[in-house]
Scaffold this active site. Structure first.
Site, PDB file in Angstrom:
ATOM      1  N   CYS A   1       0.841  -1.204   0.000  1.00 19.27           N
ATOM      2  CA  CYS A   1       0.000   0.000   0.000  1.00 19.27           C
ATOM      3  C   CYS A   1       0.876   1.254   0.000  1.00 19.27           C
ATOM      4  CB  CYS A   1      -0.986  -0.023   1.166  1.00 19.27           C
ATOM      5  SG  CYS A   1      -2.299   1.219   1.015  1.00 19.27           S
TER       6      CYS A   1
ATOM      7  N   HIS B   1      -3.715  -5.402   0.724  1.00 15.87           N
ATOM      8  CA  HIS B   1      -3.201  -5.662   2.066  1.00 15.87           C
ATOM      9  C   HIS B   1      -3.262  -7.150   2.412  1.00 15.87           C
ATOM     10  CE1 HIS B   1      -2.616  -1.594   3.763  1.00 15.87           C
ATOM     11  NE2 HIS B   1      -3.604  -1.226   2.966  1.00 15.87           N
TER      12      HIS B   1
ATOM     13  N   GLU C   1      -1.790  -8.576   4.746  1.00 13.92           N
ATOM     14  CA  GLU C   1      -1.711  -8.707   6.204  1.00 13.92           C
ATOM     15  C   GLU C   1      -3.035  -8.453   6.906  1.00 13.92           C
ATOM     16  OE1 GLU C   1      -1.085  -4.247   5.692  1.00 13.92           O
ATOM     17  OE2 GLU C   1      -1.011  -6.079   4.502  1.00 13.92           O
TER      18      GLU C   1
END
Length: 242
Positions: free
Chosen positions: A96, A189, A191
Site C-alpha cells: 500500500c 493488504h 496482512e
C-alpha cells in the site's frame, strides 16, 4: 533470514488493543506461511531505524494513512533511506503506502487517484508468472486472478524503470509490480483480515455513497487471499537473498 519491518503508521487508539499495528500483522502473516525469520519492527514514522543498512537481509515497508509522495520530514527521510537500500542491493517489499513510496522513489510516480476510495475485497488479474509465484508445496501458482482486501485512494500511476506489472484491475491498473530479484510491491493488504477491514470502513462512511458502501460490504463475502500473497513474498525474499 533477518527482515526489518519499517512501520509507517500508528493505529487508532481504539484499534490498538486488538490489532496492535501493521508490523505485528506482518509478523503473524509470515508466521502462518512458514517464514521462521527474525522480523523486528522499526517505527519509522517516529524516527526509528536499524543501526546500519547491513544489519538486515531484506526490508518491508508497511501501509499507512499518509501520502507516500508528501513532503513530511519523516516521509522524505524514508524515501531517501529506501533509495539507499535499493542502491545497496537489498531486497525490498512494499505494501500500500510502501508500494507507492517505492514506486515514487525509484523513478515512477504515485499520486491521489481520480478513481476515489478503493475498499473491501477487490479482484485482480495476474500479468506475469515469475518463478516466485508459488502455491506452497504444490509448485507454481497458475490461478490467474487474486482477491485482496484494500483500503486506499492514492495509486501508483507510473512504474519505475525496470519494473514489471504483476496485478491490475479496472480501478487500479498498477496494483502490484516487481523489479526482478530486488523489489516486490502490492497495493492490496495481504496482512489484513476482514474484521480489521470492517473496522476501517467505519471511518469511511462519509467518503463514499450509501450504494458504494453496500457494494463494498457485499465484497467482504469474497475470498481474501492474503496468505497466498504471503507465500509469494516469502519465496521472493528467499530467492533474492541467496
Amino acid at each position: 533470514m533477518k527482515v526489518a519491518i519499517l512501520e509507517t503508521d500508528v493505529l487508532r487508539d481504539n484499534l490498538k488493543p486488538t490489532y496492535v499495528g501493521y508490523g505485528r500483522m506482518f509478523q503473524d502473516l509470515f508466521g502462518r506461511v512458514g517464514a521462521d525469520w527474525d522480523m523486528p519492527i522499526f517505527s519509522v514514522i517516529n524516527g526509528e531505524y536499524p543501526a546500519t543498512i547491513d544489519d538486515f537481509d531484506a526490508y518491508l515497508i508497511t501501509g499507512s494513512k499518509h501520502d507516500a509522495f508528501a513532503d513530511d520530514d519523516w516521509i522524505v527521510r524514508l524515501r531517501d533511506y529506501s533509495k539507499q537500500l535499493f542502491e545497496a542491493g537489498k531486497p525490498l517489499l512494499g505494501i500500500c503506502f510502501g508500494h507507492q513510496l517505492l514506486a515514487h522513489t525509484l523513478g515512477g510516480r504515485a499520486e491521489r487517484a481520480d478513481a476515489g476510495w478503493g475498499l473491501g475485497v477487490m479482484q485482480y488479474e495476474m500479468h506475469e508468472q515469475p518463478d516466485f509465484i508459488v502455491n506452497g508445496e504444490n509448485g507454481a501458482d497458475t490461478n490467474g486472478t487474486v482477491g485482496l482486501l484494500v483500503s486506499h485512494r492514492d495509486q501508483v500511476t507510473e512504474l519505475p524503470p525496470g519494473a514489471k506489472r504483476l496485478l491490475s484491475n479496472g480501478f487500479c491498473p498498477l496494483a502490484a509490480f516487481y523489479i526482478p530479484g530486488q523489489v516486490l510491491c502490492f497495493q492490496g493488504h495481504p496482512e489484513f483480515n476482514k474484521d480489521y477491514e470492517r473496522a476501517l470502513l467505519e471511518y469511511r462512511q462519509d467518503d463514499v455513497s450509501r450504494e458504494q458502501m453496500q457494494r463494498i460490504e457485499a465484497s467482504l463475502t469474497d475470498e481474501h487471499e492474503g496468505e497466498r500473497i504471503g507465500r509469494w513474498m516469502k519465496q521472493f525474499l528467499e530467492q533474492a537473498a541467496r
